[in-house]
Scaffold this motif. Sequence first.
Motif, PDB file in Angstrom:
ATOM      1  N   LYS A   1       5.018   6.086 -23.283  1.00  0.00           N
ATOM      2  CA  LYS A   1       5.476   7.341 -24.019  1.00  0.00           C
ATOM      3  C   LYS A   1       6.771   7.016 -23.329  1.00  0.00           C
ATOM      4  N   LEU A   2       8.175   7.455 -23.442  1.00  0.00           N
ATOM      5  CA  LEU A   2       9.651   7.543 -22.194  1.00  0.00           C
ATOM      6  C   LEU A   2       9.265   9.193 -21.618  1.00  0.00           C
ATOM      7  N   VAL A   3       9.169   9.341 -20.654  1.00  0.00           N
ATOM      8  CA  VAL A   3       9.352  10.353 -20.672  1.00  0.00           C
ATOM      9  C   VAL A   3      10.635  10.958 -19.921  1.00  0.00           C
ATOM     10  N   ASP A   4      11.375  12.542 -19.235  1.00  0.00           N
ATOM     11  CA  ASP A   4      12.369  12.739 -18.861  1.00  0.00           C
ATOM     12  C   ASP A   4      13.878  11.921 -19.209  1.00  0.00           C
ATOM     13  N   TRP A   5      13.747  13.131 -20.198  1.00  0.00           N
ATOM     14  CA  TRP A   5      14.884  12.888 -21.516  1.00  0.00           C
ATOM     15  C   TRP A   5      16.664  14.010 -20.849  1.00  0.00           C
ATOM     16  N   GLU A   6      16.781  14.211 -19.485  1.00  0.00           N
ATOM     17  CA  GLU A   6      17.288  14.953 -19.945  1.00  0.00           C
ATOM     18  C   GLU A   6      18.708  14.257 -19.677  1.00  0.00           C
ATOM     19  N   SER A   7      18.512  13.434 -19.630  1.00  0.00           N
ATOM     20  CA  SER A   7      20.212  12.425 -19.811  1.00  0.00           C
ATOM     21  C   SER A   7      20.649  11.828 -20.664  1.00  0.00           C
ATOM     22  N   LEU A   8      19.067  12.449 -22.102  1.00  0.00           N
ATOM     23  CA  LEU A   8      18.993  11.594 -23.563  1.00  0.00           C
ATOM     24  C   LEU A   8      20.775  11.953 -24.072  1.00  0.00           C
ATOM     25  N   ALA A   9      21.250  10.682 -24.715  1.00  0.00           N
ATOM     26  CA  ALA A   9      22.785  10.650 -25.288  1.00  0.00           C
ATOM     27  C   ALA A   9      23.065  10.051 -25.942  1.00  0.00           C
ATOM     28  N   LEU A  10      24.520  10.484 -27.257  1.00  0.00           N
ATOM     29  CA  LEU A  10      24.313   9.502 -27.862  1.00  0.00           C
ATOM     30  C   LEU A  10      25.861   8.190 -27.282  1.00  0.00           C
ATOM     31  N   ALA A  11      24.886   6.441 -27.347  1.00  0.00           N
ATOM     32  CA  ALA A  11      26.843   6.054 -26.240  1.00  0.00           C
ATOM     33  C   ALA A  11      25.828   4.679 -26.517  1.00  0.00           C
ATOM     34  N   PRO A  12      26.418   3.360 -26.201  1.00  0.00           N
ATOM     35  CA  PRO A  12      26.727   2.383 -26.449  1.00  0.00           C
ATOM     36  C   PRO A  12      25.198   2.505 -25.992  1.00  0.00           C
ATOM     37  N   ARG A  13      24.527   1.008 -26.878  1.00  0.00           N
ATOM     38  CA  ARG A  13      23.120   0.974 -26.474  1.00  0.00           C
ATOM     39  C   ARG A  13      23.046   0.338 -25.124  1.00  0.00           C
ATOM     40  N   GLU A  14      24.301  -0.485 -24.286  1.00  0.00           N
ATOM     41  CA  GLU A  14      23.533  -1.239 -23.070  1.00  0.00           C
ATOM     42  C   GLU A  14      23.516   0.579 -21.995  1.00  0.00           C
ATOM     43  N   ARG A  15      24.047   1.084 -21.966  1.00  0.00           N
ATOM     44  CA  ARG A  15      23.242   2.271 -21.305  1.00  0.00           C
ATOM     45  C   ARG A  15      22.072   2.112 -20.815  1.00  0.00           C
ATOM     46  N   ASP A  16      21.625   1.539 -21.489  1.00  0.00           N
ATOM     47  CA  ASP A  16      19.324   1.806 -21.534  1.00  0.00           C
ATOM     48  C   ASP A  16      19.481   0.074 -20.786  1.00  0.00           C
ATOM     49  N   TYR A  17      19.958  -0.326 -20.777  1.00  0.00           N
ATOM     50  CA  TYR A  17      19.843  -2.042 -20.374  1.00  0.00           C
ATOM     51  C   TYR A  17      19.767  -2.681 -18.700  1.00  0.00           C
ATOM     52  N   ALA A  18      20.584  -1.495 -18.107  1.00  0.00           N
ATOM     53  CA  ALA A  18      20.505  -2.232 -16.734  1.00  0.00           C
ATOM     54  C   ALA A  18      19.543  -2.797 -16.211  1.00  0.00           C
ATOM     55  N   ASP A  19      18.033  -2.190 -15.865  1.00  0.00           N
ATOM     56  CA  ASP A  19      16.551  -2.842 -15.207  1.00  0.00           C
ATOM     57  C   ASP A  19      17.130  -4.034 -16.818  1.00  0.00           C
ATOM     58  N   LEU A  20      16.649  -4.375 -17.539  1.00  0.00           N
ATOM     59  CA  LEU A  20      15.882  -5.166 -18.838  1.00  0.00           C
ATOM     60  C   LEU A  20      16.721  -6.392 -18.623  1.00  0.00           C
ATOM     61  N   ILE A  21      18.359  -6.389 -18.086  1.00  0.00           N
ATOM     62  CA  ILE A  21      19.684  -7.492 -18.155  1.00  0.00           C
ATOM     63  C   ILE A  21      18.830  -8.024 -16.438  1.00  0.00           C
ATOM     64  N   GLU A  22      18.426  -7.281 -15.485  1.00  0.00           N
ATOM     65  CA  GLU A  22      18.546  -8.325 -14.128  1.00  0.00           C
ATOM     66  C   GLU A  22      16.924  -8.876 -14.454  1.00  0.00           C
ATOM     67  N   ALA A  23      16.675  -8.545 -15.192  1.00  0.00           N
ATOM     68  CA  ALA A  23      15.133  -9.279 -15.425  1.00  0.00           C
ATOM     69  C   ALA A  23      15.654 -10.375 -16.217  1.00  0.00           C
ATOM     70  N   GLY A  24      16.182 -11.355 -17.146  1.00  0.00           N
ATOM     71  CA  GLY A  24      16.496 -11.708 -17.443  1.00  0.00           C
ATOM     72  C   GLY A  24      16.432 -11.695 -19.143  1.00  0.00           C
ATOM     73  N   ALA A  25      16.268 -10.382 -19.590  1.00  0.00           N
ATOM     74  CA  ALA A  25      15.981 -10.320 -20.579  1.00  0.00           C
ATOM     75  C   ALA A  25      17.215 -10.065 -22.442  1.00  0.00           C
ATOM     76  N   GLY A  26      18.441 -10.448 -21.066  1.00  0.00           N
ATOM     77  CA  GLY A  26      19.773 -10.559 -21.909  1.00  0.00           C
ATOM     78  C   GLY A  26      19.504 -11.080 -22.723  1.00  0.00           C
ATOM     79  N   ASP A  27      19.470 -12.186 -23.314  1.00  0.00           N
ATOM     80  CA  ASP A  27      18.971 -13.540 -24.275  1.00  0.00           C
ATOM     81  C   ASP A  27      18.273 -12.695 -25.860  1.00  0.00           C
ATOM     82  N   ARG A  28      17.490 -12.478 -25.032  1.00  0.00           N
ATOM     83  CA  ARG A  28      16.769 -11.058 -26.237  1.00  0.00           C
ATOM     84  C   ARG A  28      17.683  -9.497 -27.216  1.00  0.00           C
ATOM     85  N   LEU A  29      18.374  -9.529 -26.413  1.00  0.00           N
ATOM     86  CA  LEU A  29      19.518  -8.106 -26.588  1.00  0.00           C
ATOM     87  C   LEU A  29      20.884  -8.568 -26.481  1.00  0.00           C
ATOM     88  N   ARG A  30      20.833  -9.335 -26.215  1.00  0.00           N
ATOM     89  CA  ARG A  30      23.079  -9.482 -26.439  1.00  0.00           C
ATOM     90  C   ARG A  30      23.178  -8.313 -25.974  1.00  0.00           C
TER      91      ARG A  30
END
Length: 303
Positions: free
Chosen positions: A227-256
């Motif tokens: 479950k994801l909690v804390d939805w106070e920032s929910l918004a329609l946006a480019p998908r990259e808005r959710d990727y900051a931590d994942l990109i740093e961890a090297g997930a960029g190849d999967r997310l493109r």
Amino acid sequence: MFSRPSFIGDEAIAHAVAAHWLPDVAEIAYLPWGFGAHHWRVAAGGGTVLFVTLDQLEPRHTAATLEAAYAGAAALAAAGVDVVCAPLPARSSGRFTVGVQTGALSVTPWLDGRSHTEEEARGPRHVREVEAALHRAAPPPGLRRWTPRVGPEFAGELRARTARPWTSGPLGEEARAAIAAHDAAIARWTDRYLELADLALSRRETWVPTHGEPHNGNQVVGACGLKLVDWESLALAPRERDYADLIEAGAGDRLRPDPAMVELFALDWRLSEIVEYAHWFAAPHTGTDDDHTALEGLREELR
């Protein structure tokens, strides 16, 4: 927040929860968790337990944006997006937030589980689960659209504010001096941010529902599943808005991801934090643990 709010007590929170969600409140406990909102565990005599959140309004939120975010999260859950821990509507109004003092109160069911570690949250299987569940969901009606947090006047206005001493608390001058020392960088970041924001706004047809902060601290796993909690920032946006931590961890190849959008939301976070910390330290404060944590947060963003 680590410190209890100075402007409202547990009794007032319990009264509001009883009036709008849980009539037979038997127990309330403040939870020194997270940073940015205040939380309580509230239990009824019959065993029902709620997780209660008090979000502050300005400068990040308004009553309308908070209601839209929590209503949108509830709509996503009702449409079958299982990763959403949905807020509960108030009995009297059907709304998902209730105004209390200078903030908005909301509640969700209490989840028995644990937070993911950072490593777990960045795992390929987990990333795919969040991506498939949220970013591919149909946006609910009325979902707030992301908008830039600052405009072209931001750097100049901040320069003018930091030209005068901040004497409303013991850390005000430290914060003011740190911001003033980065005046040129803030102007440069703002110019680049607005350039990238214009690019994002020209692609609105590709935007998806985004959580805003889907890091490991906002994830609970247990018998409830993920479950994801804390939805106070929910918004329609480019998908990259959710990727900051994942990109740093090297997930960029999967997310493109689009590098320009990754840069946009790195700047969006940095400038949003500077806005909030400037508001924080120019206002009255007393030097609590939260104040010191906020000052270190400001320094980190300026670095």
